[in-house]
Design a protein around this motif. Sequence first.
Motif, PDB file in Angstrom:
ATOM      1  N   ALA A 134       0.861  -0.992  -0.009  1.00  0.00           N
ATOM      2  CA  ALA A 134       0.037   0.150   0.008  1.00  0.00           C
ATOM      3  C   ALA A 134       0.892   1.293   0.102  1.00  0.00           C
ATOM      4  N   TYR A 135       0.908   1.974  -1.058  1.00  0.00           N
ATOM      5  CA  TYR A 135       1.904   3.246  -1.298  1.00  0.00           C
ATOM      6  C   TYR A 135       1.261   4.147  -2.377  1.00  0.00           C
ATOM      7  N   ASN A 136       1.906   5.248  -2.261  1.00  0.00           N
ATOM      8  CA  ASN A 136       1.670   6.189  -3.144  1.00  0.00           C
ATOM      9  C   ASN A 136       2.513   6.237  -4.316  1.00  0.00           C
ATOM     10  N   THR A 137       2.112   6.441  -5.613  1.00  0.00           N
ATOM     11  CA  THR A 137       3.197   6.518  -6.579  1.00  0.00           C
ATOM     12  C   THR A 137       3.175   8.076  -7.475  1.00  0.00           C
ATOM     13  N   THR A 138       2.111   8.743  -7.346  1.00  0.00           N
ATOM     14  CA  THR A 138       2.039  10.273  -7.905  1.00  0.00           C
ATOM     15  C   THR A 138       3.266  10.882  -7.740  1.00  0.00           C
ATOM     16  N   ALA A 139       4.022  11.665  -8.394  1.00  0.00           N
ATOM     17  CA  ALA A 139       5.184  12.390  -8.204  1.00  0.00           C
ATOM     18  C   ALA A 139       4.756  13.357  -6.829  1.00  0.00           C
ATOM     19  N   GLY A 140       5.522  13.845  -6.038  1.00  0.00           N
ATOM     20  CA  GLY A 140       5.267  14.668  -5.008  1.00  0.00           C
ATOM     21  C   GLY A 140       4.271  14.163  -3.851  1.00  0.00           C
ATOM     22  N   ARG A 141       3.744  12.715  -4.131  1.00  0.00           N
ATOM     23  CA  ARG A 141       2.820  12.288  -3.063  1.00  0.00           C
ATOM     24  C   ARG A 141       3.605  11.234  -2.154  1.00  0.00           C
ATOM     25  N   GLU A 142       4.542  10.683  -2.826  1.00  0.00           N
ATOM     26  CA  GLU A 142       5.337   9.664  -2.294  1.00  0.00           C
ATOM     27  C   GLU A 142       5.584   9.569  -0.814  1.00  0.00           C
ATOM     28  N   THR A 168      -3.434   3.874  -0.161  1.00  0.00           N
ATOM     29  CA  THR A 168      -2.607   3.546  -1.433  1.00  0.00           C
ATOM     30  C   THR A 168      -3.248   4.195  -2.541  1.00  0.00           C
ATOM     31  N   GLU A 169      -2.453   4.159  -3.689  1.00  0.00           N
ATOM     32  CA  GLU A 169      -3.013   4.559  -5.015  1.00  0.00           C
ATOM     33  C   GLU A 169      -3.027   3.266  -5.831  1.00  0.00           C
ATOM     34  N   ASP A 170      -3.379   3.334  -7.131  1.00  0.00           N
ATOM     35  CA  ASP A 170      -3.486   2.164  -7.874  1.00  0.00           C
ATOM     36  C   ASP A 170      -2.384   1.763  -8.387  1.00  0.00           C
ATOM     37  N   ILE A 171      -1.791   0.812  -7.542  1.00  0.00           N
ATOM     38  CA  ILE A 171      -0.347   0.496  -7.620  1.00  0.00           C
ATOM     39  C   ILE A 171      -0.256  -0.863  -8.609  1.00  0.00           C
TER      40      ILE A 171
END
Length: 238
Positions: A134-142, A168-171
């Motif tokens: 479960a994690y962020n992928t969008t630049a600036g949100r990591e 999480t984002e859609d990983i």
Amino acid sequence: MKLLLAMALLTTLAAPRYEIETFPTPGGHKVQITLIKHGSLAINYEGFWIQIDPVTEHGRHTDYASEFPKADVILVTHEHGDHLDPAAIAALSGPGTNIYLNQWGWAQLGSGEVLQNGDTRQLRGDVKLEAVPAYNTTAGREHFHPKGHGNGYLLTIDGLRIYVAGDTEDIPEMEDLSDIDIAFLPVNQPYTMTVDQCVRAARMIAPKVLIPYHFSGTDLSKLPSRLPGVKVLLRKMQ
């Protein structure tokens, strides 16, 4: 007049405090999921209670000591205050309660067992737990939820597969999930998913039922029409 007032009071008291969804298992049993608020869920499988991210004060007040029995299992996705509440965990904990959480959550709570992405536990003979990414992928949100930091959880209960995504984002790891009956996906930009990301995630996972949660003020009204092959249940999970 007094009789009418008494009847109105009884009706108010009898009104359910939370929405509860009931699902049959392939083994012929029932699973009840109490939709408490935000990221907080309670799963009751024939008296076996699993609490997920119990929090007392985020949004509406929840008195876990009086509203729920002691938990058999408590799952914490990560250490943020809207997911980890030591007071709620203490209220739900008894001598036989098992707590599972990430490393940073353990550092705050000082107890429980750390699970990393990919770890599995057999909670009882017909209940299996797997910690998933479960994690962020969008630049600036990591930095909100770094990769490898927090957990989502996949529960298999008497054959019924429940995916609670966590923050999480859609990983891409969602492609590895299969045969999901019920999925809880967060839709709370910028911290988790946008509506578009939720649609992409649901298409990857292909759950039978999607219950968006942790969505705060996000407008989800168009989500069901964008996922015609999925039963989308919009509930009070702000």
